[in-house]
Each structure stands twice: as C-alpha cells, then as structure tokens.
Motif scaffolding. Sequence first.
Motif, short mmCIF file in Angstrom:
data_model
loop_
_atom_site.label_atom_id
_atom_site.label_comp_id
_atom_site.label_asym_id
_atom_site.label_seq_id
_atom_site.Cartn_x
_atom_site.Cartn_y
_atom_site.Cartn_z
N GLU A 204 0.93 -1.01 0.26
CA GLU A 204 -0.04 0.07 -0.04
C GLU A 204 1.02 1.23 -0.01
O GLU A 204 1.90 1.37 0.85
CB GLU A 204 -1.05 0.04 1.19
N PRO A 205 0.58 2.31 -0.88
CA PRO A 205 1.30 3.61 -0.76
C PRO A 205 0.97 4.45 0.65
O PRO A 205 -0.24 4.77 0.89
CB PRO A 205 0.72 4.22 -2.01
N LEU A 206 2.08 4.79 1.29
CA LEU A 206 1.70 5.42 2.48
C LEU A 206 2.55 6.67 2.42
O LEU A 206 3.76 6.80 2.41
CB LEU A 206 2.01 4.81 3.91
N ALA A 207 1.77 7.95 2.43
CA ALA A 207 2.67 9.29 2.22
C ALA A 207 2.68 9.67 3.80
O ALA A 207 2.90 8.98 4.78
CB ALA A 207 1.58 10.21 1.59
N TRP A 208 2.65 10.97 4.01
CA TRP A 208 2.48 11.64 5.32
C TRP A 208 1.57 12.80 5.45
O TRP A 208 1.33 13.47 4.45
CB TRP A 208 4.08 12.00 5.71
N THR A 209 1.32 13.46 6.74
CA THR A 209 0.71 14.52 7.12
C THR A 209 1.63 15.70 7.62
O THR A 209 1.28 16.68 7.29
CB THR A 209 -0.37 13.96 8.06
N VAL A 210 2.58 15.19 8.41
CA VAL A 210 3.40 16.60 9.06
C VAL A 210 4.69 16.04 8.41
O VAL A 210 5.25 15.09 8.81
CB VAL A 210 3.20 16.33 10.64
N ASP A 211 5.23 17.30 7.87
CA ASP A 211 6.77 17.15 7.37
C ASP A 211 7.48 17.93 8.42
O ASP A 211 7.49 18.95 8.54
CB ASP A 211 6.80 17.54 6.00
N SER A 212 8.41 17.11 8.93
CA SER A 212 9.46 17.77 10.19
C SER A 212 10.45 18.60 9.32
O SER A 212 11.12 19.46 9.90
CB SER A 212 10.14 16.72 10.63
N LEU A 213 10.79 18.33 7.92
CA LEU A 213 11.61 19.28 7.05
C LEU A 213 13.08 19.21 7.66
O LEU A 213 13.81 19.80 7.54
CB LEU A 213 11.06 20.46 6.86
N ASP A 214 13.33 17.92 8.51
CA ASP A 214 14.63 17.82 9.10
C ASP A 214 15.83 17.79 8.18
O ASP A 214 16.86 18.13 8.42
CB ASP A 214 14.45 16.52 9.87
N TRP A 215 15.46 17.54 6.73
CA TRP A 215 16.58 17.47 5.92
C TRP A 215 17.21 18.61 5.53
O TRP A 215 18.13 18.51 4.98
CB TRP A 215 15.96 16.45 4.69
N THR A 216 16.45 19.82 5.93
CA THR A 216 16.84 21.21 5.78
C THR A 216 17.81 21.43 6.90
O THR A 216 18.33 22.54 6.77
CB THR A 216 15.67 22.02 5.50
N ASP A 217 17.94 20.80 7.82
CA ASP A 217 18.93 21.21 8.97
C ASP A 217 18.51 22.63 9.70
O ASP A 217 19.09 23.11 9.71
CB ASP A 217 20.29 21.12 8.36
N PRO A 218 17.01 22.49 10.02
CA PRO A 218 16.32 23.99 10.50
C PRO A 218 17.01 24.20 11.93
O PRO A 218 16.53 25.30 12.46
CB PRO A 218 14.91 23.74 10.37
N GLY A 219 17.58 22.99 12.54
CA GLY A 219 17.61 23.29 14.19
C GLY A 219 16.88 22.45 14.75
O GLY A 219 15.67 22.22 14.35
N THR A 220 17.37 21.95 15.82
CA THR A 220 16.71 20.95 16.81
C THR A 220 15.11 21.56 17.28
O THR A 220 14.18 20.92 17.07
CB THR A 220 17.45 20.48 17.80
N ARG A 221 15.26 22.55 17.67
CA ARG A 221 14.16 23.46 18.29
C ARG A 221 13.10 23.41 17.04
O ARG A 221 11.73 23.26 17.31
CB ARG A 221 14.34 24.87 18.72
N THR A 222 13.35 23.83 15.97
CA THR A 222 12.42 23.94 14.80
C THR A 222 11.83 22.69 14.40
O THR A 222 10.44 22.63 14.30
CB THR A 222 12.98 24.51 13.58
N ILE A 223 12.33 21.40 14.52
CA ILE A 223 11.93 20.02 14.17
C ILE A 223 10.78 19.72 15.32
O ILE A 223 9.77 19.24 15.14
CB ILE A 223 13.21 19.11 13.96
#
Length: 275
Positions: A204-223
């Motif tokens: 089954e194809p599973l996507a997501w609802t909330v993207d942490s965007l952690d791959w952009t290295d935004p900072g721990t607090r932002t994640i």
Amino acid sequence: MLTRRRALLAGAAAVGAAGTTAGLLLSHTTDATPASPSAPVAGPPARSALGSSAYRLSPVAGDVPPRATPGRTPVRHVPIMRMSGTGRHMLLTFDDGPDPAYTTHVLDTLAEYDVRATFFVCGGMASRSQDLLARMADEGHVVGNHSWSHPQLNLLKRSRIRDEMERTSDVIEKAYGDRPQWFRAPYGAWNRNVFQLGAEMGMEPLAWTVDSLDWTDPGTRTIVDRVENGAAPGVVVLSHDAGGDRSQTVTALRRYLPKLLDSGYHLTVPRRRLS
C-alpha cells in the motif's frame, strides 16, 4: 542525492490521500486533483490554519481509480496519508535509512519509551545494514520499501521502477523476515506505474501528514516545534534517519517523544487487514 532531494522537496505542497487499511484505518481527503503521471512535484510549501500539519507532500499521482480484487492489494491513484478513527494515535515514520550513525540512536530512543515506528528503507542502504533491519523486526517496528537508490520514480521506465522496488523488497525479506506491505515513493513522486507495481507486489502507498523538514537542517528546536504543533489524532509524521547529518533529528526525537506521550498520544504502526 542530497542536493537533488532539496531541490525536489522544496517544492512540496499540501494535498490529500486516499484509501483505508486495517487495524488502524487510514483516510483520504478529496480536495486535490491528481496531477498527470509525468508532472513534477510543484508549488511552494503552504501553511494553513492547521499549522505544521499543513506541511505535506504533493504526490505526483496517476489517474488510475482504486480498484480491489479479493485477495489482492487495491490499486490507488493517490497515497494514503493519515489515520482515521477514534483515539489519539499517531505514526512516526523515518525515511532513507538505515544508517548506523543515526538509526541506532533512533531505535535506542524508541526502545527507551517502548514506542514503535515505521522505517521506509532504501535497498542500497539496507543491504549494508541488515542487522538493523533484524533489530527492527525484533523490536516490533514496521519496515517499508523506499526504493533501492532513491530516484524520482515517475521519470523512470516501468521496468526500472519494478527493479528498484523488487530488489528492495528482497533485501527487506532477507533481513527483516517478511516482505514489506508499505511503500513510499522518494520525493513523493507517485504515478500510475508506481501505484500499479506497488499493488502487484502487495504494498500500500503511504505518504505523510506532517513534514518535519529535518533534511533542511533547520535546528533541533524547529523540528520539535513542527512535530509538536502538527500533532493531532491520525497524523503521519515524516522524518529521516539517513541521507545526511541527522543528529538534529535524533536530538529532536528525544525531546518531543516524551512530550507526545505525556500528552496522551499513542505512537503506533500501520496494520493491514487479514482477508
């Protein structure tokens, strides 16, 4: 690959998904029109009144309507995106691994809080860290297929897509013990062939609802803020345990996980209905 990821994922926008599964049901929204099979991921990330839960992928969807045959996985035209039903349940998902430098710490933290998660692994990475897939099996996590080499599948020929998916399922079966029942397209690049081939392979194809965007290295607090602000019954959270320096992801998990549990959320995994 990381540079390409950033160029592609920076254009993700909010859409819905479709379908139901079992155990935990997954629902769909109907406010999106599927793109053509060859269309690129388009549009800037959008925020709505829902806050961080509006960080969503824009799947490249084909025009094949869901159809089901008894004993077979239905073919969908948009990916499943969130759970439905009662209770404060959420899914934590991690893409691109396993990477011993970070996946080990993610697993340690999940074990500390007795929480299960879903790992969408790349076959090339999994073939080099089969011990981590075995550990995931032992500790009750779900392992999904994220292709072999993380290409943009909607740009590939059907035979190449099949190879990317089959090779990865073979590695997962060998190390994890079972063939995967879930698939997530790299970059959210879904099309008709991806949905059809995934269904043929029982996924089954599973996507997501909330993207942490952690791959952009935004900072721990932002994640942490993105996950906590997006927390709601039924959401599927996207993070990454490989593909770059994921130390922020590891640290963020250690911070938000106990807070989610204290708030009454149940962090769980998707289940398929036995038929």
